[in-house]
Design a protein around this motif. Structure first.
Motif, mmCIF file in Angstrom:
data_model
loop_
_atom_site.group_PDB
_atom_site.id
_atom_site.type_symbol
_atom_site.label_atom_id
_atom_site.label_comp_id
_atom_site.label_asym_id
_atom_site.label_seq_id
_atom_site.Cartn_x
_atom_site.Cartn_y
_atom_site.Cartn_z
ATOM 1 N N ALA A 33 40.226 36.093 35.109
ATOM 2 C CA ALA A 33 39.282 36.167 36.171
ATOM 3 C C ALA A 33 38.171 35.485 35.982
ATOM 4 N N PHE A 34 37.574 35.327 34.814
ATOM 5 C CA PHE A 34 36.181 34.523 34.391
ATOM 6 C C PHE A 34 36.625 33.255 34.942
ATOM 7 N N ALA A 35 37.810 32.574 34.512
ATOM 8 C CA ALA A 35 38.046 31.388 35.018
ATOM 9 C C ALA A 35 37.915 30.889 36.645
ATOM 10 N N VAL A 36 38.466 32.003 37.337
ATOM 11 C CA VAL A 36 38.235 31.987 38.849
ATOM 12 C C VAL A 36 36.880 31.837 39.214
ATOM 13 N N ASP A 48 27.066 40.267 44.708
ATOM 14 C CA ASP A 48 26.073 41.170 44.136
ATOM 15 C C ASP A 48 26.232 42.181 43.017
ATOM 16 N N ASN A 49 27.390 42.469 42.940
ATOM 17 C CA ASN A 49 28.195 43.042 41.873
ATOM 18 C C ASN A 49 29.064 42.345 41.139
ATOM 19 N N PRO A 50 28.678 41.357 39.959
ATOM 20 C CA PRO A 50 29.680 40.667 39.472
ATOM 21 C C PRO A 50 30.626 41.117 38.654
ATOM 22 N N ALA A 51 30.389 42.541 38.182
ATOM 23 C CA ALA A 51 31.240 43.279 37.401
ATOM 24 C C ALA A 51 32.435 43.768 38.446
ATOM 25 N N ALA A 52 32.010 44.217 39.588
ATOM 26 C CA ALA A 52 33.216 44.720 40.251
ATOM 27 C C ALA A 52 33.995 43.737 40.875
ATOM 28 N N TRP A 53 33.527 42.375 41.026
ATOM 29 C CA TRP A 53 34.066 41.322 41.416
ATOM 30 C C TRP A 53 35.220 40.885 40.284
ATOM 31 N N LEU A 54 34.781 40.697 39.166
ATOM 32 C CA LEU A 54 35.573 40.335 37.810
ATOM 33 C C LEU A 54 36.776 41.383 37.585
ATOM 34 N N VAL A 55 36.284 42.806 37.674
ATOM 35 C CA VAL A 55 37.170 43.702 37.377
ATOM 36 C C VAL A 55 38.494 43.587 38.534
ATOM 37 N N THR A 56 38.022 43.392 39.703
ATOM 38 C CA THR A 56 39.252 43.439 40.669
ATOM 39 C C THR A 56 40.050 42.403 40.643
ATOM 40 N N THR A 57 39.347 41.062 40.699
ATOM 41 C CA THR A 57 39.977 40.081 40.307
ATOM 42 C C THR A 57 41.156 39.999 38.922
ATOM 43 N N ALA A 58 40.389 40.610 37.720
ATOM 44 C CA ALA A 58 41.127 40.630 36.812
ATOM 45 C C ALA A 58 42.505 41.758 37.006
ATOM 46 N N ARG A 59 42.266 42.548 37.617
ATOM 47 C CA ARG A 59 43.379 43.653 37.846
ATOM 48 C C ARG A 59 44.411 43.067 38.674
ATOM 49 N N ARG A 60 43.964 42.058 39.578
ATOM 50 C CA ARG A 60 45.201 41.674 40.475
ATOM 51 C C ARG A 60 45.841 40.503 39.558
ATOM 52 N N LYS A 61 44.890 39.850 38.827
ATOM 53 C CA LYS A 61 45.697 39.060 37.646
ATOM 54 C C LYS A 61 46.743 39.691 37.050
ATOM 55 N N ALA A 62 46.238 40.920 36.292
ATOM 56 C CA ALA A 62 47.245 41.506 35.351
ATOM 57 C C ALA A 62 48.462 41.870 36.286
ATOM 58 N N ILE A 63 48.372 42.489 37.695
ATOM 59 C CA ILE A 63 49.550 42.737 38.566
ATOM 60 C C ILE A 63 50.503 41.556 38.407
ATOM 61 N N ASP A 64 49.827 40.163 38.881
ATOM 62 C CA ASP A 64 50.724 39.086 38.949
ATOM 63 C C ASP A 64 51.518 38.963 37.681
ATOM 64 N N ARG A 65 50.694 39.117 36.585
ATOM 65 C CA ARG A 65 51.401 38.941 35.295
ATOM 66 C C ARG A 65 52.385 39.988 35.187
ATOM 67 N N LEU A 66 52.351 41.121 35.330
ATOM 68 C CA LEU A 66 53.112 42.530 35.315
ATOM 69 C C LEU A 66 54.249 42.261 36.113
ATOM 70 N N ARG A 67 53.966 41.577 37.146
ATOM 71 C CA ARG A 67 55.382 41.358 38.139
ATOM 72 C C ARG A 67 56.456 40.260 37.577
ATOM 73 N N LEU A 78 51.111 51.885 37.751
ATOM 74 C CA LEU A 78 49.824 52.447 37.244
ATOM 75 C C LEU A 78 48.896 51.431 37.917
ATOM 76 N N LEU A 79 48.866 50.202 37.752
ATOM 77 C CA LEU A 79 48.019 49.394 38.223
ATOM 78 C C LEU A 79 47.781 49.368 39.766
ATOM 79 N N GLU A 80 48.907 49.387 40.378
ATOM 80 C CA GLU A 80 49.132 49.060 41.911
ATOM 81 C C GLU A 80 48.374 50.628 42.577
#
Length: 399
Positions: A33-36, A48-67, A78-80
């Protein structure tokens, strides 16, 4: 941009570990997520909210990894489920992604400082997970090979998973004991950096004193009503505010000889204000902060400092505290009274016991005994500035 990333790393990682329960997977998703963000934010702008952006992006990256790994199908569901409650785009500030960041970051600190982990693992994990320092930088700060530090971190993560160490703040009945361990680790990190001159501007992130202060500010924001948390932050700020004057090249400069114009007065005033808020409480860090604040006055009230050291010794039972208190007694009552206290302590293997004895004996005119004490302290000293200082004292007692 780097400062934003450094500030957000612990927040994002805490949120991911809370959902995933897997340190390695959380770190990998956060790193992606930080790389993106590093690619998009320079052109799109910081959200405006960097943490929200990063958390949301990271969760989607984790979903891709778990898929890609069907063995972890339960975690994927759980993540979905969590993701369904988030806003559609990562650039929008998701309230659900950030509502628990405050508590999750506190949980991450307690997880890293869990008593089941060895102290060196607690330090390494805190610097990696909470402060966001790369493994190579942590290794350089502690003067160990990067592979050694990597193994230390890996063992800590394995221990967390194997022992089922919970990702949560301990219950109220356990908080004083566990919080004490967290504060001790932060102060250990601080002292590792404070013993050396401030880091060069080239690589300030390896200045462990500055890192510890940053973590102390985080903890104070999370636990604003805990006197010991405020006391530790005050103590670190007060000590660090004088660090530029504490060294002259490779030479150590004692407090009475320091150039006060080099002190960081903004930092000193902030530390003094925090110390004033905790004055009267009996915790060890609050007491030490009161002592450090008094030592910045133009006229130092040594009898008051000696009294505070007696209180601190009663709280801690530490012979090292009694040794430090003897220095205040020497100023308030003279070196003979202090030497009686020092000689009653069983600290023969402790460098500062010998150097303190040397100072007291020197002031009493007992040059040969002082020289012997300084030599013993020199044998035990590790840092270059302290060794140079002790050698100077040895040379001075010859003349």
């Amino acid at each position: 941009m780097e400062e934003i990333f450094r500030d957000q790393w612990g927040r994002v990682l805490a949120s991911l570990i809370g959902v995933l329960g897997d340190f390695d997977l959380a770190e990998d998703a956060a790193a992606e997520a930080f790389a993106v963000a590093a690619q998009r934010w320079p052109t799109d702008g910081v959200p405006d909210n960097p943490a929200a952006w990063l958390v949301t992006t990271a969760r989607r990256k984790a979903i891709d990894r778990l898929r890609r790994d069907r063995v972890l199908a339960d975690k994927l569901r759980l993540l979905e489920a969590t993701e369904r409650g988030a806003d559609q785009g990562p650039a929008s500030a998701s309230a659900s992604a950030t509502s628990d960041l405050r508590d999750e970051r506190l949980e991450l600190i307690f997880l890293c400082c869990h008593p089941a982990l060895a102290p060196e693992a607690q330090v390494a994990l805190t610097l990696r997970a909470v402060a966001g320092l790369p493994t190579e930088q942590i290794a350089r700060a502690f003067l160990v090979p990067a592979e050694t530090m990597k193994r230390r971190l890996t063992r800590a993560k394995i221990k967390i998973k194997a022992a089922g160490i919970p990702f949560r703040v301990p219950p109220d009945r356990m908080l004083p004991e566990r919080l004490g361990a967290v504060l001790a680790i932060l102060y250990l990190i601080f002292n590792e950096g404070y013993g050396q001159p401030a880091a060069t501007a080239k690589e300030p992130e390896t200045d462990l004193a500055a890192v510890a202060i940053r973590l102390g500010r985080v903890l104070a924001a999370l636990l604003p009503d805990e006197p010991e948390v405020l006391g530790l932050l005050a103590l670190m700020l007060l000590h660090d505010s004088r660090r530029a004057a504490r060294f002259r090249g490779d030479d150590l400069v004692l407090l009475p000889d320091q150039d006060r114009s080099l002190w960081n007065w903004e930092q000193l005033l902030a530390g003094s204000a925090l110390a004033a808020r905790t004055a009267g409480t009996k915790g060890p860090y609050a007491l030490q902060a009161s002592i450090a604040a008094l030592q910045t006055d133009d006229w130092i009230d040594w009898p008051r400092i000696a009294a505070l050291y007696r209180e601190l010794a009663e709280v801690t039972g530490s012979p090292v505290v009694r040794l430090n208190g003897a220095v205040a007694v020497a100023e308030a009552e003279g070196p003979a009274a202090a030497l009686a206290i020092v000689d009653a302590l069983d600290l023969d293997g402790y460098q500062y016991w010998h150097s303190t004895r040397g100072e007291l004996l020197r002031r009493m005119g007992r040059a040969a005994e002082a020289r012997a004490a300084y030599r013993r302290a020199l044998d035990l000293a590790a840092s270059v500035p302290e060794r140079r200082y002790l050698q100077r004292r040895i040379d001075e007692t010859r003349s």
